[in-house]
Design an enzyme around this catalytic site. Structure first.
Site, PDB file in Angstrom:
ATOM      1  N   ASN A   7       0.849  -1.183   0.000  1.00 15.21           N
ATOM      2  CA  ASN A   7       0.000   0.000   0.000  1.00 15.21           C
ATOM      3  C   ASN A   7       0.892   1.243   0.000  1.00 15.21           C
ATOM      4  O   ASN A   7       1.715   1.425   0.911  1.00 15.21           O
ATOM      5  CB  ASN A   7      -0.905  -0.017   1.237  1.00 15.21           C
ATOM      6  CG  ASN A   7      -1.917   1.114   1.240  1.00 15.21           C
ATOM      7  OD1 ASN A   7      -1.586   2.251   0.925  1.00 15.21           O
ATOM      8  ND2 ASN A   7      -3.146   0.823   1.617  1.00 15.21           N
ATOM      9  N   ARG A  18       4.683  18.648   0.341  1.00 14.73           N
ATOM     10  CA  ARG A  18       5.413  19.767  -0.263  1.00 14.73           C
ATOM     11  C   ARG A  18       4.788  20.272  -1.553  1.00 14.73           C
ATOM     12  O   ARG A  18       5.263  21.243  -2.138  1.00 14.73           O
ATOM     13  CB  ARG A  18       6.872  19.354  -0.526  1.00 14.73           C
ATOM     14  CG  ARG A  18       7.695  19.141   0.728  1.00 14.73           C
ATOM     15  CD  ARG A  18       7.922  20.415   1.502  1.00 14.73           C
ATOM     16  NE  ARG A  18       8.765  21.351   0.786  1.00 14.73           N
ATOM     17  CZ  ARG A  18      10.087  21.396   0.910  1.00 14.73           C
ATOM     18  NH1 ARG A  18      10.715  20.552   1.727  1.00 14.73           N
ATOM     19  NH2 ARG A  18      10.790  22.275   0.233  1.00 14.73           N
ATOM     20  N   HIS A  43      -5.711   3.531  -1.617  1.00 16.21           N
ATOM     21  CA  HIS A  43      -7.023   3.780  -1.029  1.00 16.21           C
ATOM     22  C   HIS A  43      -7.326   5.271  -1.163  1.00 16.21           C
ATOM     23  O   HIS A  43      -7.105   6.053  -0.241  1.00 16.21           O
ATOM     24  CB  HIS A  43      -7.026   3.352   0.445  1.00 16.21           C
ATOM     25  CG  HIS A  43      -8.383   3.362   1.084  1.00 16.21           C
ATOM     26  ND1 HIS A  43      -8.756   2.481   2.062  1.00 16.21           N
ATOM     27  CD2 HIS A  43      -9.463   4.163   0.897  1.00 16.21           C
ATOM     28  CE1 HIS A  43      -9.993   2.721   2.451  1.00 16.21           C
ATOM     29  NE2 HIS A  43     -10.433   3.760   1.753  1.00 16.21           N
ATOM     30  N   ARG A  45      -9.288   8.621  -0.974  1.00 23.55           N
ATOM     31  CA  ARG A  45     -10.418   9.104  -0.188  1.00 23.55           C
ATOM     32  C   ARG A  45     -10.971  10.386  -0.816  1.00 23.55           C
ATOM     33  O   ARG A  45     -10.286  11.035  -1.603  1.00 23.55           O
ATOM     34  CB  ARG A  45      -9.986   9.314   1.263  1.00 23.55           C
ATOM     35  CG  ARG A  45      -9.790   7.983   1.988  1.00 23.55           C
ATOM     36  CD  ARG A  45      -9.441   8.168   3.460  1.00 23.55           C
ATOM     37  NE  ARG A  45      -9.624   6.929   4.196  1.00 23.55           N
ATOM     38  CZ  ARG A  45      -8.722   5.947   4.267  1.00 23.55           C
ATOM     39  NH1 ARG A  45      -7.575   6.058   3.629  1.00 23.55           N
ATOM     40  NH2 ARG A  45      -8.966   4.859   4.978  1.00 23.55           N
ATOM     41  N   GLU A  70      -8.852   0.317  -3.043  1.00 29.38           N
ATOM     42  CA  GLU A  70      -9.749   0.196  -1.901  1.00 29.38           C
ATOM     43  C   GLU A  70     -10.593   1.453  -1.760  1.00 29.38           C
ATOM     44  O   GLU A  70     -10.144   2.547  -2.104  1.00 29.38           O
ATOM     45  CB  GLU A  70      -8.948   0.017  -0.612  1.00 29.38           C
ATOM     46  CG  GLU A  70      -8.017  -1.175  -0.591  1.00 29.38           C
ATOM     47  CD  GLU A  70      -7.235  -1.268   0.695  1.00 29.38           C
ATOM     48  OE1 GLU A  70      -6.750  -2.383   1.002  1.00 29.38           O
ATOM     49  OE2 GLU A  70      -7.094  -0.258   1.410  1.00 29.38           O
ATOM     50  N   THR A 100      -8.180   6.281   9.149  1.00 29.07           N
ATOM     51  CA  THR A 100      -7.885   5.032   8.466  1.00 29.07           C
ATOM     52  C   THR A 100      -9.086   4.115   8.632  1.00 29.07           C
ATOM     53  O   THR A 100      -9.988   4.405   9.422  1.00 29.07           O
ATOM     54  CB  THR A 100      -6.604   4.380   9.036  1.00 29.07           C
ATOM     55  OG1 THR A 100      -6.262   3.228   8.251  1.00 29.07           O
ATOM     56  CG2 THR A 100      -6.785   3.980  10.494  1.00 29.07           C
ATOM     57  N   HIS A 190      -4.275  -4.545   7.739  1.00 32.91           N
ATOM     58  CA  HIS A 190      -4.384  -3.507   8.749  1.00 32.91           C
ATOM     59  C   HIS A 190      -3.497  -3.847   9.945  1.00 32.91           C
ATOM     60  O   HIS A 190      -3.717  -4.846  10.632  1.00 32.91           O
ATOM     61  CB  HIS A 190      -5.819  -3.265   9.238  1.00 32.91           C
ATOM     62  CG  HIS A 190      -6.006  -1.874   9.773  1.00 32.91           C
ATOM     63  ND1 HIS A 190      -6.399  -0.813   8.977  1.00 32.91           N
ATOM     64  CD2 HIS A 190      -5.799  -1.349  10.992  1.00 32.91           C
ATOM     65  CE1 HIS A 190      -6.448   0.295   9.707  1.00 32.91           C
ATOM     66  NE2 HIS A 190      -6.087  -0.004  10.927  1.00 32.91           N
TER      67      HIS A 190
END
Length: 237
Positions: A7, A18, A43, A45, A70, A100, A190
């Site tokens: 991941n 930055r 993943h 978001r 994901e 998370t 996880h």
């Protein structure tokens, strides 16, 4: 052998700090594969605080192993995966403001909804995995969604590992055995790390894939990315 998908969300977090392209996310993905990663996981978001939607599009062009995307199947997320068509989509019920992922799906309550999402994703050629807690009832209901795999949310295992690893792994082993009997593929992820990974692999029948990001990138700060990926691979033999 259980596959290691790396991941790279944390690489994107560092880049975004930055506002430029250092580190180069696409080059890191290429290097992870060159160093032995058998898949790349991202993943995205809604706030794009680490992986951006454009990153997913760009990664699809360069990843040569397997791209696992994901996320919560919101309209925007589903539009993205329809466009990109990654090899695997992992459905995670995280809230937009979640730091998370912190829970698996209730596949009983959301059965009809998940059936529709899974059917759509499979129709465009994606393998589908549903993020779950190690609850036999949730595993059994997951079969009805038509999903190919489930992914165990392993925070509880990782938290309990150093206190009593047998007690920590027991519910996962039970649920994994049920998944195998029901014909579901099994992933996990996880808080997995170099301390707890080998025992989980040993105790879960049929574990196909683990996706690991945070701990692996933290280890790489001290051990180097190539060496770290090889160390994680060795835990999965």
């Amino acid at each position: 052998m259980t596959k290691l998908s790396v991941n790279i969300n944390k690489i994107a977090t560092l880049r975004n700090a930055r506002g430029h392209n250092r580190p180069d996310l696409l080059q890191v993905a290429r290097d992870c594969e060159r160093f032995g990663a058998q898949g790349i996981t991202v993943h995205p978001r809604p706030d794009e605080r680490h992986i951006r939607y454009q990153d997913v599009r760009d990664l699809k062009r360069v990843v040569t192993t397997e791209l696992n995307v994901e996320g919560n199947p919101t309209p925007d997320f589903l539009a993205l995966v329809r466009e990109v068509r990654p090899e695997q989509v992992t459905l995670v019920p995280d809230a937009p403001d979640a730091i998370t992922s912190n829970a698996g799906w209730n596949t009983v309550e959301h059965l009809v909804y998940l059936m529709g999402v899974v059917q759509e994703l499979k129709s465009i050629g994606c393998r589908v995995s549903i993020f779950l807690d190690p609850d036999p009832a949730m595993v059994k209901a997951a079969v009805g969604t038509g999903t190919d795999r489930i992914e165990f949310y392993t925070e509880a295992y990782a938290t309990g590992y150093h206190t009593n690893r047998e007690a920590a792994v027991a519910p996962y082993r039970l649920a994994a055995t049920m998944a195998q009997e029901l014909g579901l593929g099994l992933n996990a992820g996880h808080d997995l790390d170099l301390d707890n990974l080998a025992y989980l692999k040993q105790e879960l029948p049929g574990l196909a894939e683990v996706s690991i990001g945070h701990a692996l990138i933290c280890d790489a700060l001290y051990l180097g990315l190539e060496n770290t990926i090889q160390l994680y691979r060795r835990q999965l033999v």
